[in-house]
Design an enzyme around this catalytic site. Structure first.
Site, mmCIF file in Angstrom:
data_model
loop_
_atom_site.group_PDB
_atom_site.id
_atom_site.type_symbol
_atom_site.label_atom_id
_atom_site.label_comp_id
_atom_site.label_asym_id
_atom_site.label_seq_id
_atom_site.Cartn_x
_atom_site.Cartn_y
_atom_site.Cartn_z
ATOM 1 N N GLY A 111 0.801 -1.221 0.000
ATOM 2 C CA GLY A 111 0.000 0.000 0.000
ATOM 3 C C GLY A 111 0.826 1.259 0.000
ATOM 4 O O GLY A 111 0.354 2.318 -0.436
ATOM 5 N N GLU A 114 1.455 1.808 -3.580
ATOM 6 C CA GLU A 114 0.182 2.238 -4.159
ATOM 7 C C GLU A 114 -0.113 3.699 -3.798
ATOM 8 O O GLU A 114 -0.639 4.456 -4.620
ATOM 9 C CB GLU A 114 -0.936 1.322 -3.664
ATOM 10 C CG GLU A 114 -0.827 -0.095 -4.212
ATOM 11 C CD GLU A 114 -1.745 -1.079 -3.502
ATOM 12 O OE1 GLU A 114 -2.371 -1.891 -4.196
ATOM 13 O OE2 GLU A 114 -1.826 -1.034 -2.256
ATOM 14 N N GLU A 134 2.362 -8.640 -1.510
ATOM 15 C CA GLU A 134 1.108 -9.172 -0.969
ATOM 16 C C GLU A 134 0.910 -10.675 -1.200
ATOM 17 O O GLU A 134 0.409 -11.390 -0.322
ATOM 18 C CB GLU A 134 -0.090 -8.406 -1.572
ATOM 19 C CG GLU A 134 -0.268 -7.006 -1.036
ATOM 20 C CD GLU A 134 0.518 -5.955 -1.802
ATOM 21 O OE1 GLU A 134 0.255 -4.754 -1.616
ATOM 22 O OE2 GLU A 134 1.415 -6.334 -2.586
#
Length: 259
Positions: A111, A114, A134
């Site tokens: 994240g 991201e 992930e």
């Protein structure tokens, strides 16, 4: 301000800092909510022309979602809350009126990468590392790693990061299109602020319109909404636009003259 996120505004430049170094910038639901609130504040502040997003460093920019916050969630709650909330907040940052620069002063994983992808420009310090780990813990990127990051860096780069879990260096990240520039360790924020000041002296409305057009071309924003927003602004700025509003207020027939 809440623990973990800090906003500072200096003239035309806003700086958002993930201030949770003991957890390597890992994001909590409260931090997501604060990032959304900050994005709304910046977007509505006409004095702010550029925003910078950074971490506390030096170890990490952001290692993604705090696993302790989502590991106990039921699968449907992951969908209802965690994934959807993150997408909403990251979309808000990516669609800021103002250009957003990420100063990546440490690892950006999952994240965190991201989140970095929401920025228009990304500057990485030399020691930074990047990856999408992930699948190694039996989940998948959930906040745009397979979508926005693919638009930013291309599908082959994202395939490699997702499928292998490889960590790439800052220099390789430039070659892969994950970041735009590498600077010496400890100088990321300074380089980002210098770039922000260069952008801030340019025509703000033109800069914001240009960003929105690029976003639309990339699929970040709706082309229909972009065209209608720009067309509406253009029409409203004409003498006829002003006459139409004045006639409505005066309850009279408008006299249009623009050709």
């Amino acid at each position: 301000m809440i623990d973990g996120v800090r906003l500072e505004i200096d003239g035309a430049v806003a700086v958002i800092t993930l201030d949770r170094p003991d957890k390597l910038g890992a994001l909590t639901p409260a931090m997501l909510a604060e990032l959304e609130r900050i994005a709304d504040r910046i977007d509505q502040d006409r004095a702010v022309r550029v925003a910078v997003l950074t971490g506390q460093g030096p170890k990490a920019f952001c290692v993604g979602a705090d696993i302790g916050c989502w590991a106990a969630l039921e699968p449907l709650d992951m969908w209802r809350r965690w994934v959807r909330d993150g997408h909403r907040v990251f979309d808000r940052l990516a669609r800021l009126r103002q250009p957003l620069i990420a100063a990546l002063n440490g690892v950006a994983l999952g994240g965190g990468l991201e989140l970095a992808a929401t920025a228009d420009l990304r500057i990485a310090e030399a020691h930074a590392r990047f990856g999408l780990p992930e699948c190694g813990i039996a989940t998948v990127p959930g906040w745009g790693g397979t979508q926005r990051l693919t638009r930013r860096a291309g599908s082959q780069t994202v395939r490699r990061l997702v499928l292998t879990g490889d960590l790439v260096t800052a220099e390789e990240a430039v070659r892969l299109g994950l970041v735009d520039q590498v600077c010496p360790t400890g100088e990321g924020l300074a380089h980002a602020l210098e770039l922000a000041r260069r952008i801030a002296v340019r025509a703000p409305i033109a800069t914001q319109l240009a960003k929105q057009l690029v976003n639309a071309a990339e699929g970040e924003e709706s082309r229909d909404a972009t065209l209608e927003a720009i067309a509406g602004a253009l029409a409203g700025s004409t003498a006829d636009g002003r006459e139409g509003v004045a006639a409505f207020r005066d309850r009279r027939t408008p006299l249009f003259q623009d050709q």
